[in-house]
Design a protein around this motif. Structure first.
Motif, short mmCIF file in Angstrom:
data_model
loop_
_atom_site.label_atom_id
_atom_site.label_comp_id
_atom_site.label_asym_id
_atom_site.label_seq_id
_atom_site.Cartn_x
_atom_site.Cartn_y
_atom_site.Cartn_z
N SER A 199 16.90 -49.51 -23.74
CA SER A 199 17.57 -50.07 -22.14
C SER A 199 16.23 -51.01 -21.46
O SER A 199 16.86 -51.95 -20.50
N LEU A 200 15.29 -50.27 -21.36
CA LEU A 200 14.39 -51.76 -20.31
C LEU A 200 13.83 -52.94 -20.60
O LEU A 200 14.09 -52.78 -21.87
N LYS A 201 14.21 -53.82 -20.08
CA LYS A 201 13.98 -55.13 -20.67
C LYS A 201 12.32 -55.49 -20.64
O LYS A 201 12.05 -55.27 -19.03
N VAL A 202 12.75 -56.24 -21.15
CA VAL A 202 10.52 -56.32 -20.85
C VAL A 202 10.37 -58.58 -21.55
O VAL A 202 11.57 -58.97 -21.87
N GLU A 203 9.86 -59.05 -20.42
CA GLU A 203 9.12 -60.44 -19.83
C GLU A 203 7.69 -60.00 -20.54
O GLU A 203 6.39 -59.44 -20.88
N CYS A 204 7.51 -61.09 -21.64
CA CYS A 204 5.87 -61.13 -22.17
C CYS A 204 5.51 -62.60 -21.93
O CYS A 204 6.04 -63.94 -21.84
N LEU A 205 4.88 -62.35 -20.82
CA LEU A 205 3.80 -63.77 -20.70
C LEU A 205 3.17 -64.25 -21.25
O LEU A 205 1.39 -63.27 -21.25
N SER A 206 3.53 -64.44 -22.38
CA SER A 206 2.16 -64.93 -23.70
C SER A 206 1.57 -65.77 -23.69
O SER A 206 1.18 -67.31 -23.16
N PRO A 207 0.22 -65.76 -24.55
CA PRO A 207 -0.58 -66.70 -24.27
C PRO A 207 -0.19 -67.76 -25.98
O PRO A 207 0.83 -67.20 -26.16
N ASP A 208 -0.74 -68.79 -26.13
CA ASP A 208 -0.27 -69.89 -27.26
C ASP A 208 -1.17 -69.74 -28.47
O ASP A 208 -0.69 -70.40 -29.29
N PHE A 209 -1.59 -68.76 -28.38
CA PHE A 209 -2.02 -68.04 -29.88
C PHE A 209 -3.19 -69.39 -30.79
O PHE A 209 -2.63 -70.24 -31.47
N LEU A 225 11.83 -58.77 -28.10
CA LEU A 225 11.22 -59.14 -26.85
C LEU A 225 13.15 -59.26 -25.82
O LEU A 225 13.96 -59.73 -26.37
N ASP A 226 13.42 -59.48 -24.45
CA ASP A 226 13.91 -60.77 -23.98
C ASP A 226 13.75 -61.78 -23.26
O ASP A 226 14.55 -62.89 -22.87
N VAL A 227 12.27 -61.98 -22.86
CA VAL A 227 12.46 -63.17 -21.63
C VAL A 227 10.19 -63.45 -22.38
O VAL A 227 9.91 -62.89 -22.34
N PHE A 228 10.44 -64.30 -23.16
CA PHE A 228 9.28 -65.45 -23.50
C PHE A 228 8.62 -66.23 -22.66
O PHE A 228 9.80 -66.73 -21.88
N ALA A 229 8.36 -65.97 -21.97
CA ALA A 229 7.42 -66.72 -20.29
C ALA A 229 5.46 -66.92 -21.31
O ALA A 229 4.80 -66.40 -21.90
N LYS A 260 12.02 -70.96 -27.79
CA LYS A 260 13.03 -70.73 -27.77
C LYS A 260 13.63 -71.27 -29.78
O LYS A 260 14.90 -70.17 -29.42
N ALA A 261 13.31 -71.61 -30.16
CA ALA A 261 13.97 -71.38 -31.21
C ALA A 261 14.60 -70.18 -32.44
O ALA A 261 14.55 -70.51 -33.52
N SER A 262 13.00 -70.01 -32.25
CA SER A 262 12.68 -68.01 -33.05
C SER A 262 14.26 -67.22 -32.78
O SER A 262 14.48 -67.12 -33.25
N ARG A 263 15.30 -67.66 -31.70
CA ARG A 263 15.95 -67.12 -31.26
C ARG A 263 16.70 -67.32 -29.83
O ARG A 263 16.56 -67.12 -28.64
N SER A 264 18.12 -67.22 -30.26
CA SER A 264 19.07 -67.82 -29.13
C SER A 264 19.35 -67.09 -28.63
O SER A 264 19.43 -68.04 -26.99
N ASP A 265 19.18 -65.38 -28.49
CA ASP A 265 19.67 -65.33 -27.06
C ASP A 265 18.47 -65.13 -26.43
O ASP A 265 18.38 -64.41 -24.97
N LEU A 266 17.35 -65.07 -26.52
CA LEU A 266 15.48 -65.04 -25.73
C LEU A 266 15.99 -66.02 -24.38
O LEU A 266 15.61 -67.30 -24.38
N VAL A 267 16.17 -65.41 -23.90
CA VAL A 267 14.83 -66.23 -22.29
C VAL A 267 13.40 -66.84 -22.40
O VAL A 267 12.78 -66.16 -22.26
N THR A 268 13.58 -68.13 -21.85
CA THR A 268 12.35 -68.34 -21.87
C THR A 268 11.70 -69.25 -20.96
O THR A 268 13.07 -69.30 -19.72
N LYS A 269 10.30 -68.94 -19.98
CA LYS A 269 9.71 -68.66 -19.27
C LYS A 269 9.18 -69.85 -18.42
O LYS A 269 7.94 -69.68 -19.29
N THR A 270 8.22 -70.61 -17.28
CA THR A 270 7.17 -71.86 -17.54
C THR A 270 6.72 -70.92 -15.92
O THR A 270 7.57 -70.91 -14.85
#
Length: 365
Positions: A199-209, A225-229, A260-270
């Motif tokens: 149930s825990l919501k996870v946001e990841c502030l990710s590198p650009d690889f 993952l719930d939020v990709f930042a 965003k294209a990898s998963r339609s339900d994913l929230v993106t953030k910057t």
């Protein structure tokens, strides 16, 4: 005549002193009244803002200036509280690092010192040493940081569940020295957290690889993952002088678009830092391009120079200007726009609202 003379001797000096005392008292009352008239009104306390119209200090760095003085709306209290001490102790015991400490975040006392169940710490994965050297960041740098801790995914999940949180932010250093830049390690940590507490919501502030979009999938796909930042940090013109040469403006847009294209339900953030010399037109262009690649949530905050070795603040942006950018962001269609001098990309004030966005999106899928 003798009585009259005595009266003059006895009364005249007292009369003079009395008048001076009355005059002095009157002056003090007037000065005090003037201070009250110039001070903050009730609305300032209700709104929890410092009135900026009375601030007479410089807000823009001019040629020859060493640095700007910190305006009153950016001053914070020293962190205290039981939760602050407990979180710090737990992190040390589990050998975990946080971006809150490494990046010297001004909100650490508020986030870590919250009441039970509301305290937030942004966990920084893969150690405390980065392979990149962005000129705004105080995180340590090295070409070859220590090896990854294989127990970190499990320790992170254990700590977060112990704290009783329902929303957590994971970030990391860049690890260009690793073949996969640490993508699998981050993905494993997210999966472990979700296994431990679904149930825990996870946001990841990710590198650009390094712009390798297949590695972005290691973080976003089949991890829960719930939020990709991923932070754009500044406008395109300033990017070469602000970020490490390996962190490119267009590359960041491509990473956000792919996530965003990898998963339609994913929230993106910057996030955008203000006060580095950007123009209003440049900020507007950046916000427009972020919406064009589907970014859902945007934060805008004041850049603050962490040490004398880092970039100087070119301008202290006023709270009123930040309010303006929040309105612009809302009008442009961002689902959530947090804009303020002390707002940071993982500041806890936004997490409640973003959590609701995630839950609403997931229920409509």
């Amino acid at each position: 005549m003798a009585l009259s003379a005595m009266s003059r001797v006895r009364w005249s000096p007292l009369s003079s002193v009395s008048l001076r005392m009355m005059s002095t008292k009157s002056d003090r009352v007037k000065q005090f009244q003037d201070k009250i008239d110039l001070g903050p009104e009730l609305g300032h306390f209700i709104a929890d803002v410092v009135p900026t119209e009375e601030y007479e200090g410089k807000l823009k760095l001019e040629k020859g200036d060493k640095r700007l003085r910190l305006p009153p709306w950016l001053k914070r209290e020293i962190p205290v509280g039981k939760n602050f001490s407990r979180l710090k102790s737990d992190l040390r015991g589990l050998k975990l690092a946080t971006v809150c400490e490494e990046a010297r975040c001004p909100n650490i006392g508020e986030c870590w010192g919250g009441e039970e169940g509301t305290a937030t710490a942004t966990i920084m994965l893969m150690g405390d040493t980065c392979t990149r050297g962005c000129r705004f960041c105080s995180v340590k740098t090295a070409r070859a940081p220590p090896p990854l801790d294989p127990m970190e995914p499990e320790n992170t999940a254990h700590a977060i569940v112990e704290w009783g949180l329902d929303y957590v932010v994971l970030t990391s250093v860049d690890r260009d020295d690793l073949e996969d830049a640490g993508a699998n390690h981050i993905g494993q940590t997210i999966s472990k957290i979700k296994e431990t507490k679904p149930s825990l919501k996870v946001e990841c502030l990710s590198p650009d690889f390094g712009g390798n979009l297949s590695l972005v999938d290691k973080v976003t796909v089949n991890t829960g993952l719930d939020v990709f930042a991923h932070n754009i940090e500044t406008v395109e013109r300033l990017t070469p002088g602000v970020r490490d040469p390996r962190a490119k403006y267009r590359q960041t847009l491509a990473v956000l678009e792919h996530a965003k294209a990898s998963r339609s339900d994913l929230v993106t953030k910057t996030s955008i830092m203000m006060g580095l010399g950007e123009t209003e037109e440049e900020v507007l262009t950046t916000m427009t391009e972020l919406r064009e690649v589907g970014v859902d949530c945007l934060t805008l905050g004041q850049y603050m120079q962490p040490t004398k070795r880092h970039l100087k603040v070119k301008e202290y942006v006023t709270p009123a200007t930040f309010d303006h950018w929040k309105q612009v962001g809302d009008e442009m269609g961002f689902l959530y726009t947090a804009s303020g001098p002390l707002v940071r990309s993982s500041y806890k004030a936004g997490e409640f609202f973003i959590k609701n966005i995630v839950e609403k999106r997931q229920t409509t899928q």
